[in-house]
Design a protein around this motif. Sequence first.
Motif, PDB file in Angstrom:
ATOM      1  N   PRO A  82      21.788 -39.863 -22.734  1.00  0.00           N
ATOM      2  CA  PRO A  82      21.382 -39.055 -23.883  1.00  0.00           C
ATOM      3  C   PRO A  82      21.959 -37.147 -23.167  1.00  0.00           C
ATOM      4  O   PRO A  82      21.792 -36.596 -24.214  1.00  0.00           O
ATOM      5  CB  PRO A  82      19.685 -38.633 -23.625  1.00  0.00           C
ATOM      6  CG  PRO A  82      20.074 -40.480 -23.412  1.00  0.00           C
ATOM      7  CD  PRO A  82      20.787 -40.534 -22.492  1.00  0.00           C
ATOM      8  N   VAL A  83      22.691 -37.403 -22.151  1.00  0.00           N
ATOM      9  CA  VAL A  83      22.632 -35.825 -21.004  1.00  0.00           C
ATOM     10  C   VAL A  83      23.525 -35.624 -22.371  1.00  0.00           C
ATOM     11  O   VAL A  83      22.849 -34.227 -22.313  1.00  0.00           O
ATOM     12  CB  VAL A  83      23.160 -36.256 -19.965  1.00  0.00           C
ATOM     13  CG1 VAL A  83      23.055 -34.800 -19.301  1.00  0.00           C
ATOM     14  CG2 VAL A  83      22.237 -37.094 -19.245  1.00  0.00           C
ATOM     15  N   SER A 252      22.243 -36.774  -7.656  1.00  0.00           N
ATOM     16  CA  SER A 252      23.566 -37.149  -8.487  1.00  0.00           C
ATOM     17  C   SER A 252      23.738 -36.313  -8.815  1.00  0.00           C
ATOM     18  O   SER A 252      22.715 -35.857 -10.277  1.00  0.00           O
ATOM     19  CB  SER A 252      24.460 -38.543  -8.606  1.00  0.00           C
ATOM     20  OG  SER A 252      23.942 -38.993  -9.708  1.00  0.00           O
ATOM     21  N   VAL A 253      24.949 -35.947  -9.374  1.00  0.00           N
ATOM     22  CA  VAL A 253      25.738 -34.731 -10.160  1.00  0.00           C
ATOM     23  C   VAL A 253      26.220 -35.868 -12.010  1.00  0.00           C
ATOM     24  O   VAL A 253      27.526 -37.019 -11.355  1.00  0.00           O
ATOM     25  CB  VAL A 253      26.484 -33.945  -9.941  1.00  0.00           C
ATOM     26  CG1 VAL A 253      27.092 -33.153 -10.900  1.00  0.00           C
ATOM     27  CG2 VAL A 253      25.813 -33.279  -8.645  1.00  0.00           C
ATOM     28  N   ILE A 254      25.746 -35.418 -12.188  1.00  0.00           N
ATOM     29  CA  ILE A 254      25.630 -36.474 -13.778  1.00  0.00           C
ATOM     30  C   ILE A 254      27.087 -35.876 -14.554  1.00  0.00           C
ATOM     31  O   ILE A 254      27.252 -35.829 -15.849  1.00  0.00           O
ATOM     32  CB  ILE A 254      24.871 -37.196 -14.649  1.00  0.00           C
ATOM     33  CG1 ILE A 254      24.044 -35.764 -15.047  1.00  0.00           C
ATOM     34  CG2 ILE A 254      24.677 -38.301 -13.289  1.00  0.00           C
ATOM     35  CD1 ILE A 254      22.955 -36.824 -15.343  1.00  0.00           C
ATOM     36  N   TYR A 255      26.304 -34.906 -14.783  1.00  0.00           N
ATOM     37  CA  TYR A 255      27.124 -33.461 -15.639  1.00  0.00           C
ATOM     38  C   TYR A 255      27.532 -32.332 -15.021  1.00  0.00           C
ATOM     39  O   TYR A 255      26.540 -31.759 -14.679  1.00  0.00           O
ATOM     40  CB  TYR A 255      26.688 -33.495 -16.922  1.00  0.00           C
ATOM     41  CG  TYR A 255      27.343 -32.511 -18.036  1.00  0.00           C
ATOM     42  CD1 TYR A 255      28.889 -33.847 -18.263  1.00  0.00           C
ATOM     43  CD2 TYR A 255      27.001 -32.718 -19.137  1.00  0.00           C
ATOM     44  CE1 TYR A 255      29.392 -33.102 -19.335  1.00  0.00           C
ATOM     45  CE2 TYR A 255      28.083 -32.027 -20.388  1.00  0.00           C
ATOM     46  CZ  TYR A 255      28.721 -32.578 -20.612  1.00  0.00           C
ATOM     47  OH  TYR A 255      29.484 -32.600 -21.700  1.00  0.00           O
ATOM     48  N   THR A 280      20.198 -22.891 -17.022  1.00  0.00           N
ATOM     49  CA  THR A 280      19.722 -23.752 -18.020  1.00  0.00           C
ATOM     50  C   THR A 280      20.412 -25.503 -17.700  1.00  0.00           C
ATOM     51  O   THR A 280      20.020 -26.535 -18.426  1.00  0.00           O
ATOM     52  CB  THR A 280      20.752 -23.287 -18.832  1.00  0.00           C
ATOM     53  OG1 THR A 280      21.432 -22.187 -19.871  1.00  0.00           O
ATOM     54  CG2 THR A 280      21.478 -24.582 -19.844  1.00  0.00           C
ATOM     55  N   THR A 281      21.242 -25.788 -16.672  1.00  0.00           N
ATOM     56  CA  THR A 281      21.560 -26.936 -16.365  1.00  0.00           C
ATOM     57  C   THR A 281      20.117 -27.344 -15.578  1.00  0.00           C
ATOM     58  O   THR A 281      20.192 -28.805 -15.593  1.00  0.00           O
ATOM     59  CB  THR A 281      22.728 -26.628 -15.344  1.00  0.00           C
ATOM     60  OG1 THR A 281      22.359 -26.442 -14.076  1.00  0.00           O
ATOM     61  CG2 THR A 281      23.601 -26.304 -15.928  1.00  0.00           C
ATOM     62  N   LEU A 282      19.254 -26.948 -15.236  1.00  0.00           N
ATOM     63  CA  LEU A 282      17.865 -27.511 -14.664  1.00  0.00           C
ATOM     64  C   LEU A 282      17.022 -27.150 -15.642  1.00  0.00           C
ATOM     65  O   LEU A 282      16.727 -28.659 -15.592  1.00  0.00           O
ATOM     66  CB  LEU A 282      17.652 -26.272 -13.399  1.00  0.00           C
ATOM     67  CG  LEU A 282      16.211 -26.202 -12.763  1.00  0.00           C
ATOM     68  CD1 LEU A 282      16.426 -27.306 -11.817  1.00  0.00           C
ATOM     69  CD2 LEU A 282      15.969 -25.184 -12.088  1.00  0.00           C
ATOM     70  N   VAL A 288      16.307 -34.299 -18.995  1.00  0.00           N
ATOM     71  CA  VAL A 288      16.732 -35.825 -19.024  1.00  0.00           C
ATOM     72  C   VAL A 288      16.164 -36.591 -17.688  1.00  0.00           C
ATOM     73  O   VAL A 288      16.300 -38.125 -17.425  1.00  0.00           O
ATOM     74  CB  VAL A 288      18.265 -36.061 -18.792  1.00  0.00           C
ATOM     75  CG1 VAL A 288      18.703 -35.400 -19.834  1.00  0.00           C
ATOM     76  CG2 VAL A 288      18.672 -35.198 -17.647  1.00  0.00           C
ATOM     77  N   GLY A 289      15.112 -36.555 -17.212  1.00  0.00           N
ATOM     78  CA  GLY A 289      14.746 -36.704 -16.073  1.00  0.00           C
ATOM     79  C   GLY A 289      15.216 -36.771 -15.037  1.00  0.00           C
ATOM     80  O   GLY A 289      15.282 -37.408 -13.992  1.00  0.00           O
TER      81      GLY A 289
END
Lengths: 301, 301
Positions: A82-83, A252-255, A280-282, A288-289
Amino acid sequence: MSGPAPAAERAFAVVTYLTANARRSFTLSELSVALGINKASLSAILATLTDGGYLARNSQHRTYSLGPAMIAAGLAAAAHNPVFEVARVEMERLAAATACQCVGSVAIGQEMLILANAGEPTLRLQQMAPGQRVPLTPPYGEVFVAWGSDDEVDEWFGHLDKTDASAHDHLRAVLERVRQRGCAINLLSDHLFAVSRLLVELDAAPHRSDLRSKVSSIIRGLEDDYELLDAQPQDNYRGALIAAPVFGPDGSVIYALTLSGLLNATGRQILDAADMLASTTLYITQQVGGRVPLPETGVVG
Amino acid sequence: MSGPAPAAERAFAVVTYLTANARRSFTLSELSVALGINKASLSAILATLTDGGYLARNSQHRTYSLGPAMIAAGLAAAAHNPVFEVARVEMERLAAATACQCVGSVAIGQEMLILANAGEPTLRLQQMAPGQRVPLTPPYGEVFVAWGSDDEVDEWFGHLDKTDASAHDHLRAVLERVRQRGCAINLLSDHLFAVSRLLVELDAAPHRSDLRSKVSSIIRGLEDDYELLDAQPQDNYRGALIAAPVFGPDGSVIYALTLSGLLNATGRQILDAADMLASTTLYITQQVGGRVPLPETGVVG
DNA sequence: CTCTAGTGTTCGATATACTGAACAATAGGC
DNA sequence: GCCTATTGTTCAGTATATCGAACACTAGAG
């Protein structure tokens, strides 16, 4: 070059190639030379993929392109993560608010893959187009490793001269700065455009490892005029790339989201955009949990 | 079962399986039994796909799911085939106007693949979910063959009893009716729901050819209560499925739109929806530069 | 804690897919 | 229409991936 399942590897090499060059279709022979695969072997692979609907064959021109089954697989993949849909909405918002292009990318092994973009591409950089794969080598992809383990950082360093301690120290300082700010800020330079041109060549022949290493070495050469360690609010800058990470539940960095543009902007404008992107990324991370890994020193702003 | 490039074929069998069952993730062993692939061989394949980013591995649960690279490939495929984006807009319009679910599907070999849907799925039919593959066997998929060559029709007949001329004649009459109307109209029945349940089983174990043929035979059994040859405008019907084709430049069916719903509708309502659907697919055909093949009877010159 | 059920990896023997060059079949140019 | 360049297919030899069973390894239950 050939792994334990060469047929599968090459099948997806075809897909990767067609993804990066989605504008045109390719004949068997073209793909054979571009990917360095024997025509006979490739024929069998292409027939298999076409039967499954993953490739579409134009019987008129004898060319292959990505097929409808790939769309279904992509939708299923997007539904499972869903990210990307959450991020897409925010990317549109960011692009509109900052008048920049905003691209989303993921790290895959030692490469990063551009997945989505929003807004107008003011800079025609090859590496900013969806489907592109860019080597994940210093100073590219800082956000993907800045919060990572020492092992990940070492792997990112890659084939950097082990004895060149100053280069390592410099990069570690850069990553520390990225952690502090919550995002990476890089400046446009002629080197960057040179890399872009080289990547076009690499796209045309992905199997040529000589080109690949050449790109990597030039990317490393960017370092000097690429980093913005301390912005002067009233100074003018040629342009900037700002990248911030989205974290998954395991930290981990997923995006990663990258703002590109800010042509002839002041330091203050760049820093404001950076803050907007980082927050925004935060937000997406929380949606997305995800969880931001705790830094050893300092706090993420 | 194994073609000339078995590794590639199985690699995409994994992708197809994960596409159809995108809700959960699967372990190596699960995939091994579900797809009938040796664990050792599958291990190599999964590792290859994971390295390429086409699969994502959850190291916590040791499970695999579709990865981000698949999204990029799907986007590239969609960008290459503008039909689907054009159709998506129209599907939303149709779903809103008719209060039906509208799904889009393509034919791949002897199967049809559901690509997209719009509107609320009033019927919870398994075969209507995106990513699903349904056998393309009579009386399913009429729109895909109604305008096709005799060879295509014969292939669609498949393993029908060659001596049963009446069944063939009936089907040919049905296809003629579909050509006249510009769309296929089918009725809901208990048989249909039985098929839906069987398809759930088939999804869980796609390699079981016994299940596959069982589904095909039951689908053929639908025939009697499935076709709506002549609707009585004032009669009430339990529900209907209406499908219409989108043609490509070469006159082949490149996409099909299906309206499902119309519960307890009158014959007039069904025919009105059919007209609306047929005119929409004709519009899409023209938008993408498609061409409706001339009917074989009464052709000039 | 011990035991169990399940997961994923290892390993040599066998069968099979891959290779490379010569062939055949198409498309494009004049 | 003919010729040319390029495409895609064929074929036998060799290298290689696949198979199946036995092996480690983890996670969870009692």
